[in-house]
Design a protein around this motif. Structure first.
Motif, PDB file in Angstrom:
ATOM      1  N   ALA A  67      52.946   6.148  52.391  1.00  0.00           N
ATOM      2  CA  ALA A  67      53.273   7.329  53.197  1.00  0.00           C
ATOM      3  C   ALA A  67      52.025   7.982  53.783  1.00  0.00           C
ATOM      4  CB  ALA A  67      54.019   8.350  52.341  1.00  0.00           C
ATOM      5  N   GLN A  68      52.251   8.728  54.863  1.00  0.00           N
ATOM      6  CA  GLN A  68      51.256   9.662  55.358  1.00  0.00           C
ATOM      7  C   GLN A  68      51.514  10.997  54.662  1.00  0.00           C
ATOM      8  OE1 GLN A  68      48.650   9.211  57.703  1.00  0.00           O
ATOM      9  NE2 GLN A  68      49.131   7.093  57.197  1.00  0.00           N
ATOM     10  N   ILE A  69      50.466  11.621  54.141  1.00  0.00           N
ATOM     11  CA  ILE A  69      50.619  12.815  53.314  1.00  0.00           C
ATOM     12  C   ILE A  69      49.828  13.967  53.932  1.00  0.00           C
ATOM     13  CG2 ILE A  69      50.259  13.814  51.015  1.00  0.00           C
ATOM     14  CD1 ILE A  69      50.335  10.839  49.989  1.00  0.00           C
ATOM     15  N   GLY A  70      50.529  15.051  54.237  1.00  0.00           N
ATOM     16  CA  GLY A  70      49.883  16.240  54.788  1.00  0.00           C
ATOM     17  C   GLY A  70      49.829  17.339  53.747  1.00  0.00           C
ATOM     18  N   ILE A  71      48.677  18.014  53.660  1.00  0.00           N
ATOM     19  CA  ILE A  71      48.495  19.109  52.708  1.00  0.00           C
ATOM     20  C   ILE A  71      48.325  20.401  53.507  1.00  0.00           C
ATOM     21  CG2 ILE A  71      47.107  20.010  50.804  1.00  0.00           C
ATOM     22  CD1 ILE A  71      46.151  17.097  50.359  1.00  0.00           C
ATOM     23  N   TYR A  72      49.213  21.352  53.277  1.00  0.00           N
ATOM     24  CA  TYR A  72      49.236  22.607  54.027  1.00  0.00           C
ATOM     25  C   TYR A  72      48.712  23.745  53.163  1.00  0.00           C
ATOM     26  CZ  TYR A  72      52.188  20.439  57.612  1.00  0.00           C
ATOM     27  OH  TYR A  72      52.674  19.634  58.606  1.00  0.00           O
ATOM     28  N   GLY A  73      47.762  24.509  53.692  1.00  0.00           N
ATOM     29  CA  GLY A  73      47.279  25.708  53.026  1.00  0.00           C
ATOM     30  C   GLY A  73      47.883  26.937  53.686  1.00  0.00           C
ATOM     31  N   ARG A  74      48.529  27.790  52.875  1.00  0.00           N
ATOM     32  CA  ARG A  74      49.264  28.937  53.412  1.00  0.00           C
ATOM     33  C   ARG A  74      48.795  30.219  52.713  1.00  0.00           C
ATOM     34  NH1 ARG A  74      54.058  28.485  55.882  1.00  0.00           N
ATOM     35  NH2 ARG A  74      54.360  26.393  55.009  1.00  0.00           N
ATOM     36  N   THR A  75      48.752  31.328  53.449  1.00  0.00           N
ATOM     37  CA  THR A  75      48.370  32.625  52.885  1.00  0.00           C
ATOM     38  C   THR A  75      49.377  33.694  53.307  1.00  0.00           C
ATOM     39  OG1 THR A  75      47.033  33.392  54.750  1.00  0.00           O
ATOM     40  CG2 THR A  75      45.939  31.957  53.143  1.00  0.00           C
ATOM     41  N   ASP A  76      49.209  34.897  52.735  1.00  0.00           N
ATOM     42  CA  ASP A  76      49.995  36.019  53.222  1.00  0.00           C
ATOM     43  C   ASP A  76      49.243  36.668  54.396  1.00  0.00           C
ATOM     44  OD1 ASP A  76      47.958  37.615  52.186  1.00  0.00           O
ATOM     45  OD2 ASP A  76      49.035  38.018  50.330  1.00  0.00           O
ATOM     46  N   SER A  77      49.732  37.808  54.842  1.00  0.00           N
ATOM     47  CA  SER A  77      49.141  38.448  56.019  1.00  0.00           C
ATOM     48  C   SER A  77      48.089  39.497  55.678  1.00  0.00           C
ATOM     49  CB  SER A  77      50.236  39.104  56.867  1.00  0.00           C
ATOM     50  OG  SER A  77      50.918  40.109  56.110  1.00  0.00           O
ATOM     51  N   ILE A  78      47.759  39.648  54.386  1.00  0.00           N
ATOM     52  CA  ILE A  78      46.719  40.596  53.997  1.00  0.00           C
ATOM     53  C   ILE A  78      45.371  39.999  54.388  1.00  0.00           C
ATOM     54  CG2 ILE A  78      45.672  41.869  52.099  1.00  0.00           C
ATOM     55  CD1 ILE A  78      48.551  42.668  52.749  1.00  0.00           C
ATOM     56  N   GLY A  79      44.565  40.794  55.100  1.00  0.00           N
ATOM     57  CA  GLY A  79      43.283  40.291  55.580  1.00  0.00           C
ATOM     58  C   GLY A  79      43.377  39.859  57.026  1.00  0.00           C
ATOM     59  N   GLY A  80      42.262  39.502  57.616  1.00  0.00           N
ATOM     60  CA  GLY A  80      42.241  39.102  59.018  1.00  0.00           C
ATOM     61  C   GLY A  80      42.840  37.723  59.237  1.00  0.00           C
ATOM     62  N   THR A  81      43.337  37.509  60.453  1.00  0.00           N
ATOM     63  CA  THR A  81      43.951  36.219  60.783  1.00  0.00           C
ATOM     64  C   THR A  81      42.955  35.069  60.651  1.00  0.00           C
ATOM     65  OG1 THR A  81      45.466  37.317  62.316  1.00  0.00           O
ATOM     66  CG2 THR A  81      45.182  34.941  62.573  1.00  0.00           C
ATOM     67  N   GLN A 110      55.360  34.384  47.889  1.00  0.00           N
ATOM     68  CA  GLN A 110      55.925  33.110  48.356  1.00  0.00           C
ATOM     69  C   GLN A 110      55.078  32.487  49.461  1.00  0.00           C
ATOM     70  OE1 GLN A 110      60.288  34.843  48.496  1.00  0.00           O
ATOM     71  NE2 GLN A 110      60.363  32.617  48.731  1.00  0.00           N
ATOM     72  N   ASN A 111      54.459  33.335  50.245  1.00  0.00           N
ATOM     73  CA  ASN A 111      53.661  32.834  51.365  1.00  0.00           C
ATOM     74  C   ASN A 111      52.284  32.345  50.932  1.00  0.00           C
ATOM     75  OD1 ASN A 111      55.698  33.405  53.213  1.00  0.00           O
ATOM     76  ND2 ASN A 111      54.976  35.505  53.534  1.00  0.00           N
ATOM     77  N   ARG A 112      51.857  32.697  49.734  1.00  0.00           N
ATOM     78  CA  ARG A 112      50.566  32.215  49.227  1.00  0.00           C
ATOM     79  C   ARG A 112      50.825  30.918  48.455  1.00  0.00           C
ATOM     80  NH1 ARG A 112      50.169  37.839  47.826  1.00  0.00           N
ATOM     81  NH2 ARG A 112      50.598  37.307  45.634  1.00  0.00           N
ATOM     82  N   SER A 113      50.763  29.794  49.141  1.00  0.00           N
ATOM     83  CA  SER A 113      51.147  28.527  48.502  1.00  0.00           C
ATOM     84  C   SER A 113      50.450  27.347  49.175  1.00  0.00           C
ATOM     85  CB  SER A 113      52.667  28.330  48.589  1.00  0.00           C
ATOM     86  OG  SER A 113      53.075  28.278  49.950  1.00  0.00           O
ATOM     87  N   VAL A 114      50.595  26.206  48.530  1.00  0.00           N
ATOM     88  CA  VAL A 114      50.144  24.928  49.087  1.00  0.00           C
ATOM     89  C   VAL A 114      51.322  23.973  49.046  1.00  0.00           C
ATOM     90  CG1 VAL A 114      48.666  22.914  48.748  1.00  0.00           C
ATOM     91  CG2 VAL A 114      47.713  25.206  48.490  1.00  0.00           C
ATOM     92  N   GLU A 115      51.575  23.311  50.171  1.00  0.00           N
ATOM     93  CA  GLU A 115      52.646  22.310  50.241  1.00  0.00           C
ATOM     94  C   GLU A 115      52.048  20.939  50.517  1.00  0.00           C
ATOM     95  OE1 GLU A 115      54.462  26.053  50.522  1.00  0.00           O
ATOM     96  OE2 GLU A 115      53.283  25.263  52.178  1.00  0.00           O
ATOM     97  N   ILE A 116      52.568  19.950  49.817  1.00  0.00           N
ATOM     98  CA  ILE A 116      52.169  18.545  50.032  1.00  0.00           C
ATOM     99  C   ILE A 116      53.394  17.829  50.568  1.00  0.00           C
ATOM    100  CG2 ILE A 116      51.376  16.423  48.945  1.00  0.00           C
ATOM    101  CD1 ILE A 116      50.723  19.607  47.095  1.00  0.00           C
ATOM    102  N   ILE A 117      53.281  17.300  51.803  1.00  0.00           N
ATOM    103  CA  ILE A 117      54.426  16.663  52.464  1.00  0.00           C
ATOM    104  C   ILE A 117      54.159  15.168  52.613  1.00  0.00           C
ATOM    105  CG2 ILE A 117      55.817  16.544  54.572  1.00  0.00           C
ATOM    106  CD1 ILE A 117      53.961  19.708  53.763  1.00  0.00           C
ATOM    107  N   ALA A 118      55.105  14.366  52.133  1.00  0.00           N
ATOM    108  CA  ALA A 118      54.993  12.911  52.232  1.00  0.00           C
ATOM    109  C   ALA A 118      56.014  12.387  53.239  1.00  0.00           C
ATOM    110  CB  ALA A 118      55.229  12.265  50.875  1.00  0.00           C
ATOM    111  N   PHE A 119      55.520  11.688  54.256  1.00  0.00           N
ATOM    112  CA  PHE A 119      56.366  11.041  55.252  1.00  0.00           C
ATOM    113  C   PHE A 119      56.408   9.538  54.939  1.00  0.00           C
ATOM    114  CE2 PHE A 119      55.516  14.907  57.570  1.00  0.00           C
ATOM    115  CZ  PHE A 119      56.620  15.076  58.380  1.00  0.00           C
ATOM    116  N   PRO A 120      57.485   9.051  54.311  1.00  0.00           N
ATOM    117  CA  PRO A 120      57.512   7.641  53.908  1.00  0.00           C
ATOM    118  C   PRO A 120      57.412   6.665  55.060  1.00  0.00           C
ATOM    119  CG  PRO A 120      59.236   8.885  52.798  1.00  0.00           C
ATOM    120  CD  PRO A 120      58.666   9.784  53.850  1.00  0.00           C
ATOM    121  N   ASP A 121      58.024   6.977  56.247  1.00  0.00           N
ATOM    122  CA  ASP A 121      58.034   6.027  57.340  1.00  0.00           C
ATOM    123  C   ASP A 121      56.916   6.259  58.345  1.00  0.00           C
ATOM    124  OD1 ASP A 121      60.693   7.535  59.350  1.00  0.00           O
ATOM    125  OD2 ASP A 121      58.899   8.358  58.444  1.00  0.00           O
ATOM    126  N   SER A 122      56.050   7.269  58.117  1.00  0.00           N
ATOM    127  CA  SER A 122      54.919   7.571  58.985  1.00  0.00           C
ATOM    128  C   SER A 122      55.318   7.894  60.417  1.00  0.00           C
ATOM    129  CB  SER A 122      53.919   6.395  58.987  1.00  0.00           C
ATOM    130  OG  SER A 122      53.451   6.160  57.695  1.00  0.00           O
TER     131      SER A 122
END
Length: 216
Positions: free
Chosen positions: A136-150, A201-213
């Protein structure tokens, strides 16, 4: 009157020399044209490439990349028997699988260094990825809340995604070539940033696996 022995001239040898000269000139002309060729010779390598690929036992990988911007993070939850830690949330459909971990599990506040307590959870995820999605192709997403600058949140999201990627490569046994990182920052929130529960909930990391790319 004396008898003169007059014999006809032999012409056959003359014609042989003429033909020889013509052939020689033709050969020289063709050689000259070949030496002065300016346009490269086109070679179809598709057959030889396919032949070499079969010999090597390598399956060609599709060049198409997943549509990383079209991931739906609200797809239904899934259950994998190898994921026993309740801090790991798994979601899945026919196109991709998402593993989610909250920020406070992985990192200290405003930090991007993985905490020791998080390593066992990342080990479960990496083992699941290797077991279920070896190609698979694997994407790692870094997510934050809105506290602080963009801009700050965008940078923090990228640093956290890269920290998880580096851990997978160094300790999880996941191939680096399969991994990519994506900073969401405070954009595309999963919940409202108007409450502490939503911001958590918005302060998280998601790992997404696409089996067929493909991700289509």
């Amino acid at each position: 009157m004396a008898n003169l022995d007059v014999q006809p001239k032999r012409k056959s040898s003359t014609w042989i020399w003429i033909i020889f000269v013509v052939l020689l000139l033709g050969a020289l002309f063709l050689l000259y044209k070949g030496c002065n060729r300016t346009e490269p010779i086109k070679v179809d390598q598709s057959d030889s490439l396919a032949h070499d690929t079969v010999i090597a036992g390598i399956t060609p990988v599709a060049a198409t990349q997943p549509n990383w911007d079209a991931v739906d993070f609200t797809i239904p939850k899934a259950k994998y028997e190898e994921i026993t830690d309740t801090a790991i949330i798994v979601r899945g459909n026919q196109k991709y699988t998402i593993y989610s971990l909250s920020e406070n599990v992985l990192f200290a506040k405003d930090a991007s260094t993985i905490q020791p307590v998080a390593e066992a959870k990342l080990q479960q995820i990496s083992a699941s990825l290797i077991k279920r999605f070896p190609n698979a192709q694997i994407g790692i997403y870094g997510r934050t809340d809105s506290i602080g600058g963009t801009g700050y949140n965008k940078t923090l999201g990228a640093e956290r995604a890269n920290a998880v990627k580096n851990w997978f490569v160094a300790k999880g046994g996941v191939l680096e070539t399969a991994l990519s990182t994506h900073s969401v920052g405070e954009t595309k929130p999963l919940a409202t940033n108007g409450t502490e529960k939503g911001r958590a909930q918005n302060r998280s990391v998601e790992i997404i696996a696409f089996p067929d790319s493909t991700g289509n």
